[in-house]
Design an enzyme around this catalytic site. Structure first.
Site, short mmCIF file in Angstrom:
data_model
loop_
_atom_site.label_atom_id
_atom_site.label_comp_id
_atom_site.label_asym_id
_atom_site.label_seq_id
_atom_site.Cartn_x
_atom_site.Cartn_y
_atom_site.Cartn_z
N GLY A 38 57.68 -17.08 -43.73
CA GLY A 38 58.98 -17.62 -44.15
C GLY A 38 59.90 -17.72 -42.95
O GLY A 38 59.58 -17.24 -41.85
N LEU A 39 61.04 -18.33 -43.18
CA LEU A 39 62.02 -18.53 -42.11
C LEU A 39 62.53 -17.19 -41.56
O LEU A 39 62.43 -16.16 -42.25
CB LEU A 39 63.22 -19.32 -42.65
CG LEU A 39 62.99 -20.79 -43.02
CD1 LEU A 39 64.20 -21.33 -43.77
CD2 LEU A 39 62.73 -21.62 -41.77
N SER A 40 63.08 -17.23 -40.37
CA SER A 40 63.74 -16.05 -39.83
C SER A 40 64.87 -15.66 -40.78
O SER A 40 65.65 -16.52 -41.19
CB SER A 40 64.29 -16.36 -38.44
OG SER A 40 65.01 -15.26 -37.96
N GLY A 41 64.92 -14.41 -41.14
CA GLY A 41 65.97 -13.94 -42.05
C GLY A 41 65.63 -14.12 -43.52
O GLY A 41 66.43 -13.77 -44.40
N SER A 112 55.22 -17.29 -38.68
CA SER A 112 53.97 -18.09 -38.76
C SER A 112 54.25 -19.46 -39.36
O SER A 112 53.81 -19.75 -40.47
CB SER A 112 52.87 -17.34 -39.51
OG SER A 112 53.32 -16.71 -40.68
P1 ADP Z 1 62.76 -11.75 -41.57
O1 ADP Z 1 61.82 -10.60 -41.33
O2 ADP Z 1 62.20 -12.75 -42.55
O3 ADP Z 1 63.27 -12.39 -40.33
P2 ADP Z 1 64.64 -9.70 -42.30
O4 ADP Z 1 63.84 -8.85 -43.23
O5 ADP Z 1 64.79 -9.23 -40.88
O6 ADP Z 1 64.04 -11.18 -42.33
O7 ADP Z 1 66.10 -9.93 -42.87
C1 ADP Z 1 66.31 -10.32 -44.20
C2 ADP Z 1 67.73 -9.96 -44.63
O8 ADP Z 1 67.90 -10.41 -45.99
C3 ADP Z 1 68.00 -8.47 -44.63
O9 ADP Z 1 69.32 -8.25 -44.19
C4 ADP Z 1 67.85 -8.08 -46.10
O10 ADP Z 1 68.62 -6.96 -46.43
C5 ADP Z 1 68.35 -9.33 -46.81
N1 ADP Z 1 67.82 -9.52 -48.17
C6 ADP Z 1 68.56 -9.80 -49.27
N2 ADP Z 1 67.80 -9.93 -50.37
C7 ADP Z 1 66.54 -9.73 -49.97
C8 ADP Z 1 65.29 -9.73 -50.65
N3 ADP Z 1 65.22 -9.99 -51.96
N4 ADP Z 1 64.17 -9.50 -49.95
C9 ADP Z 1 64.23 -9.26 -48.62
N5 ADP Z 1 65.38 -9.24 -47.90
C10 ADP Z 1 66.53 -9.48 -48.57
#
Ligand code: ADP
Length: 216
Positions: A38-41, A112
């Site tokens: 998935g996308l960053s964030g 990915s």
């Molecule tokens: P990624 O690893 O995809 O880059 P992160 O896990 O670092 O994303 O960040 C995701 C952000 O979204 C975190 O701040 C997290 O608390 C928030 N968030 C809100 N809802 C969800 C959810 N349902 N699942 C995962 N993260 C969530």
């Protein structure tokens, strides 16, 4: 940077007597790759670690391979060009393959972005062992969260080839599971993955997790 083919020809694969099957039997669960994309964030790391926490508390053997951590070590020589991203995912795929041989539920949290690279990892292991989980959150939601301030920097042109902004993200078209990480709570997302693993028979019945029966 690209690795082309095998350079060490005088090597012979050594077969372990402690097999994956024996390890899985001892652990009381199957070992699988949970490949979060998935996308960053979007929530890959957050979901992977929350899920690992839940599984660990149930005595499952788990490990999270996390994007940033791997780039600090094993893949520190790689950048974000298409070739380097491809090599990054190849190495992680090979590592995940070793991890499942060791009987561990292996959770990987990498953007990915390319379908073909995810497919290559899928092809490394038996069909049942690779579970692609699409953490679905729109670019707007991810940008709004901007957990690491990267979107702002990418919009300002400070980061080249940033996924979703100046580099493509190819949505999965055959993910085993799509989790709405952009809309659901973290707990709901964890439940959804656990229900899926229970339904597949990868996990034994878990203490305190009765949602699968409630929604069945
Ligand atoms: P990624 O690893 O995809 O880059 P992160 O896990 O670092 O994303 O960040 C995701 C952000 O979204 C975190 O701040 C997290 O608390 C928030 N968030 C809100 N809802 C969800 C959810 N349902 N699942 C995962 N993260 C969530």
């Amino acid at each position: 940077m690209k690795t082309t083919g095998q350079k060490s020809s005088n090597t012979v694969w050594h077969h372990a007597t402690v097999t994956r099957q024996r390890r899985e039997q001892k652990n009381g669960h199957k070992s699988v790759i949970l490949w979060f994309t998935g996308l960053s964030g979007a929530g890959k790391s957050t979901l992977a670690h929350a899920l690992e926490e839940r599984l660990h508390q149930q005595n499952c053997k788990t490990f999270v391979l996390d994007g940033d951590n791997v780039r600090h070590g094993l893949c520190s020589d790689l950048g974000f060009s298409d070739d380097d991203r491809q090599e990054n995912i190849r190495r992680i795929g090979e590592m995940a393959k070793l991890f499942i041989e060791s009987g561990v539920i292996t959770l990987t949290a990498f953007i990915s972005p390319f379908r073909a690279d995810r497919q290559k990892v899928r092809n490394l292991v038996p069909e049942d062992d690779f579970i692609e989980i699409y953490c679905k959150a729109s670019l707007e939601v991810c940008e709004e969260r901007d957990v690491k301030g990267l979107y702002q920097r990418a919009r300002a042109g400070e980061i080249k080839a940033f996924t979703g902004i100046s580099s493509p993200y190819e949505e999965p078209d055959n993910a085993e599971l799509v989790v709405n990480t952009g809309g659901l709570t973290l707990d709901e997302c964890v439940d959804q993955v656990i229900d899926f693993l229970l339904q597949r028979g990868d996990l034994p019945k878990l203490r305190g997790h009765d949602r699968a029966q409630k929604i069945a």
